[in-house]
Motif scaffolding. Structure first.
Motif, mmCIF file in Angstrom:
data_model
loop_
_atom_site.group_PDB
_atom_site.id
_atom_site.type_symbol
_atom_site.label_atom_id
_atom_site.label_comp_id
_atom_site.label_asym_id
_atom_site.label_seq_id
_atom_site.Cartn_x
_atom_site.Cartn_y
_atom_site.Cartn_z
ATOM 1 N N PHE A 242 30.791 72.409 58.409
ATOM 2 C CA PHE A 242 30.194 72.631 59.764
ATOM 3 C C PHE A 242 30.527 74.041 60.459
ATOM 4 C CE2 PHE A 242 27.805 68.936 61.012
ATOM 5 C CZ PHE A 242 28.089 68.051 60.113
ATOM 6 N N ILE A 243 31.627 74.620 60.312
ATOM 7 C CA ILE A 243 32.083 75.732 61.071
ATOM 8 C C ILE A 243 32.226 77.131 59.948
ATOM 9 C CG2 ILE A 243 33.551 76.909 62.915
ATOM 10 C CD1 ILE A 243 34.396 73.967 63.502
ATOM 11 N N MET A 272 38.910 82.323 55.876
ATOM 12 C CA MET A 272 37.941 83.240 54.988
ATOM 13 C C MET A 272 38.030 84.521 55.313
ATOM 14 S SD MET A 272 35.899 81.102 53.666
ATOM 15 C CE MET A 272 35.498 79.285 53.792
ATOM 16 N N ASP B 132 37.857 77.154 45.289
ATOM 17 C CA ASP B 132 37.906 76.928 46.946
ATOM 18 C C ASP B 132 36.975 77.602 47.573
ATOM 19 O OD1 ASP B 132 39.210 79.327 47.835
ATOM 20 O OD2 ASP B 132 40.974 78.455 46.729
ATOM 21 N N THR B 133 36.792 77.611 48.903
ATOM 22 C CA THR B 133 35.556 78.091 49.525
ATOM 23 C C THR B 133 36.087 79.641 49.490
ATOM 24 O OG1 THR B 133 36.825 77.341 51.661
ATOM 25 C CG2 THR B 133 34.856 76.212 50.839
ATOM 26 N N VAL B 134 37.345 79.960 49.938
ATOM 27 C CA VAL B 134 37.619 81.219 50.070
ATOM 28 C C VAL B 134 37.513 82.251 49.117
ATOM 29 C CG1 VAL B 134 39.613 82.801 50.932
ATOM 30 C CG2 VAL B 134 39.282 80.412 51.877
ATOM 31 N N GLU B 137 33.733 82.654 48.359
ATOM 32 C CA GLU B 137 32.819 83.670 49.301
ATOM 33 C C GLU B 137 33.601 85.209 48.921
ATOM 34 O OE1 GLU B 137 32.808 82.928 53.495
ATOM 35 O OE2 GLU B 137 32.101 80.765 52.913
ATOM 36 N N ASN B 187 28.060 78.674 51.379
ATOM 37 C CA ASN B 187 29.267 79.553 51.526
ATOM 38 C C ASN B 187 28.494 80.847 50.884
ATOM 39 O OD1 ASN B 187 31.369 76.779 50.590
ATOM 40 N ND2 ASN B 187 31.662 78.093 52.334
ATOM 41 N N ARG B 190 27.313 82.599 53.870
ATOM 42 C CA ARG B 190 28.440 82.621 54.934
ATOM 43 C C ARG B 190 29.195 84.231 54.703
ATOM 44 N NH1 ARG B 190 30.110 76.494 56.474
ATOM 45 N NH2 ARG B 190 29.023 76.365 58.192
ATOM 46 N N PRO B 201 29.186 82.726 60.606
ATOM 47 C CA PRO B 201 29.349 81.578 59.708
ATOM 48 C C PRO B 201 29.102 80.027 60.377
ATOM 49 C CG PRO B 201 31.406 82.916 59.439
ATOM 50 C CD PRO B 201 30.629 83.536 60.579
ATOM 51 N N GLU B 202 29.493 80.061 61.454
ATOM 52 C CA GLU B 202 29.333 78.873 62.084
ATOM 53 C C GLU B 202 27.699 78.381 62.319
ATOM 54 O OE1 GLU B 202 31.100 81.079 63.209
ATOM 55 O OE2 GLU B 202 31.320 80.897 65.416
ATOM 56 N N ASN B 203 26.934 79.582 62.292
ATOM 57 C CA ASN B 203 25.457 79.463 62.498
ATOM 58 C C ASN B 203 24.895 79.469 61.130
ATOM 59 O OD1 ASN B 203 26.164 79.362 65.120
ATOM 60 N ND2 ASN B 203 24.714 80.872 65.835
ATOM 61 N N TYR B 208 24.688 72.436 50.038
ATOM 62 C CA TYR B 208 26.187 72.213 50.121
ATOM 63 C C TYR B 208 26.799 71.031 49.095
ATOM 64 C CZ TYR B 208 24.859 68.946 53.825
ATOM 65 O OH TYR B 208 24.361 68.212 54.888
ATOM 66 N N TYR B 211 32.563 68.651 49.620
ATOM 67 C CA TYR B 211 34.057 69.270 49.819
ATOM 68 C C TYR B 211 35.055 68.464 50.054
ATOM 69 C CZ TYR B 211 31.557 73.686 51.811
ATOM 70 O OH TYR B 211 30.930 74.664 52.167
#
Lengths: 328, 328
Positions: A242-243, A272, B132-134, B137, B187, B190, B201-203, B208, B211
């Motif tokens: 979400f964030i 991030m 992972d997400t980091v 990205e 991601n 983002r 990123p939060e917008n 998806y 996770y």
């Protein structure tokens, strides 16, 4: 004339300075170590001259809801489902013959105290899905503002913890984006979050069913499938979804060990933004130890308090650290 | 002395008024009907004296990404997966013998042009989950800032539409919360949204995977399961999930008919806030009709343009309504 004006400006400026220095952002918190830690943390990370300064866009705080922002003995969403079963039974006679609805309608305490996970799932699906989001939120708001909380004998909306409202406002004044990340249903919280906490719907993360858009009726329907039960490890996962940013402040409570992963993530998770890796973070765990003013309960395995000790989180004793619990 | 000061203030105020009146918020848009509709809409709903005034907290705008904010012929995330297959093949020799990876490695155009949904799913799962997400990205940002876009022969990050950047900024200046709601991976967007569009990123709302939080390594992992493919009716559903408020502005494009439900919802959907039911709303649909400066393509069934006509949406002709397409 000119001198008089300057004198007035000077006096006004003194007043402003002394006012802002003396005003306590957390008046319902006792002057104990936790309050001092919170205030010194905020003053540090918002000070542009501090090596620990955090730019505004990375000031993210997450709060659990049940037991962290309002009472959870019993959980308010469970009370709602009981209320809803009683309402539904007026037109749906079949409910009286199937468990767990039968037990709710007959107030069969023995059954209710031993409800298993299957019963709870049946209850949620029957009482909280199938309608559209707008209709659901209206029902929830009516319930929360029109029902008394058992044991405490105050309206449900009055079980909100006053010290936490002050903390949320203090963070918002310091340019934090404040989110709720709770095991409660996302629409259940959105129905009242702005009014109760000053937190807008887009900052609410919770458990959620499968939504679908019905184009003919222009409605979003809450389907009979729980996509995410936002508890334990699911909390960091949903914060990421979400964030997309790691919070620097996380606040939870002891009870079912549901918040410790979220606190762990805010403290240890990767971020991030490579520059933000070394941000100072703050974790707060509420301990329910005030049987006089609220409730006293503990976890069988004490896991939340054990993690708090291991990771050096701030533990709030509701008894000692909070001057006042509920708003007047 | 006093008179001089008053005169200076008067002159300055004139300057300010004339400056703000003459500055064009959308300089890359031609002065056609769509631009006039956008500006008169914004001036109307931000005017506190207008019956159509919308309070700041309800000023929500959603934009699609591919084909609405940057080029989509081909889709940039697809280019990323080709790039990633080539990288992975350096260490994973098994890829060379299985489709669709084999076709990508051999640039087998015939196979690639006829890839089916199963191929695409295999491709996404292989190249875009498990990390992972980091880490993910970082890879995406490297790719977007280091690769050329075919056919246009400009860097990928330069395929962003300049008129849309101006529109996003204009909305933000008018206190809108601007979100992206795209079929692209959450991601993936983002990784670059702040830098490319000024959208944090939060917008971002996108497709998806599942996770999960790995506590031992403090990492959020992108699992090999797509939870939501954020296209068509799934867009209003995810707007409801992520924002919990109905947007008053929605912007999409013709192509696969993917945005029409989002535009329909912003115009016809119910709103949580009963007072906001009658807000005036604005829908914009980008038509790709500029083969000289970008691309010209249409839908087989013309569904997006048909809905635009039926519901009276603003259709942007890239050829006629945009003075400039890409930033210089």
């Amino acid at each position: 004339m000119k001198k008089t004006i300057l004198l007035i400006i000077f006096i006004l400026s003194l007043f402003t300075i002394s006012y802002s220095k003396s005003s306590d952002p957390l008046p319902s918190w006792n002057d104990t170590a936790v309050k001092k830690n919170i205030i010194s943390y905020i003053e540090n990370i918002t000070n542009t001259k501090s090596p620990d300064y955090i730019p505004e866009q990375d000031r993210i705080a997450v709060f659990d809801n049940d037991g962290t922002l309002w009472a959870e003995e019993p959980i308010i969403q469970l009370l709602f489902s009981f209320y809803k079963v009683n309402k539904m039974a007026e037109t749906d006679k079949s409910l009286a013959s199937a468990q767990p609805f039968k037990a709710i309608l007959n107030n069969d305490k023995k059954y209710l105290e031993n409800m298993d996970k299957n019963d709870l799932v049946k209850l949620v699906l029957k009482t909280q899905t199938g309608t559209d989001t707008v209709e659901f939120e209206k029902e929830v708001a009516d319930f929360i503002y029109g029902t008394t909380y058992p044991k405490l004998n105050i309206p449900i909306y009055k079980t909100v913890y006053q010290p936490q409202i002050e903390l949320i406002n203090y963070l918002k004044e310091n340019k934090f984006k404040v989110y709720i990340c709770s095991g409660g249903d996302i629409n259940f919280m959105r129905a009242v979050s702005q009014k109760l906490y000053g937190i807008s719907p887009e900052n609410i993360i919770g458990s959620y069913p499968k939504y679908s858009y019905n184009t003919d009726e222009s409605r979003v329907i809450r389907g009979a499938e729980v996509v995410s039960n936002n508890d334990k490890e699911e909390k960091p996962a949903n914060i990421e979804l979400f964030i997309g940013k790691k919070p620097v402040i996380a606040v939870g409570n002891i009870g079912g060990g549901g918040d410790i992963y979220m606190l762990h993530y805010s403290q240890n998770g990767q971020n991030m933004n490579p520059e933000s890796k070394n941000y100072k973070t703050l974790q707060i765990l509420i301990n329910h130890d005030d049987e006089k003013r609220e409730f006293k309960y503990a976890e069988k395995d004490n896991i939340s308090l054990n993690w708090a000790q291991k990771y050096k989180w701030n533990v709030v004793s509701m008894k000692n650290d909070w001057k006042q619990i509920f708003s007047k």
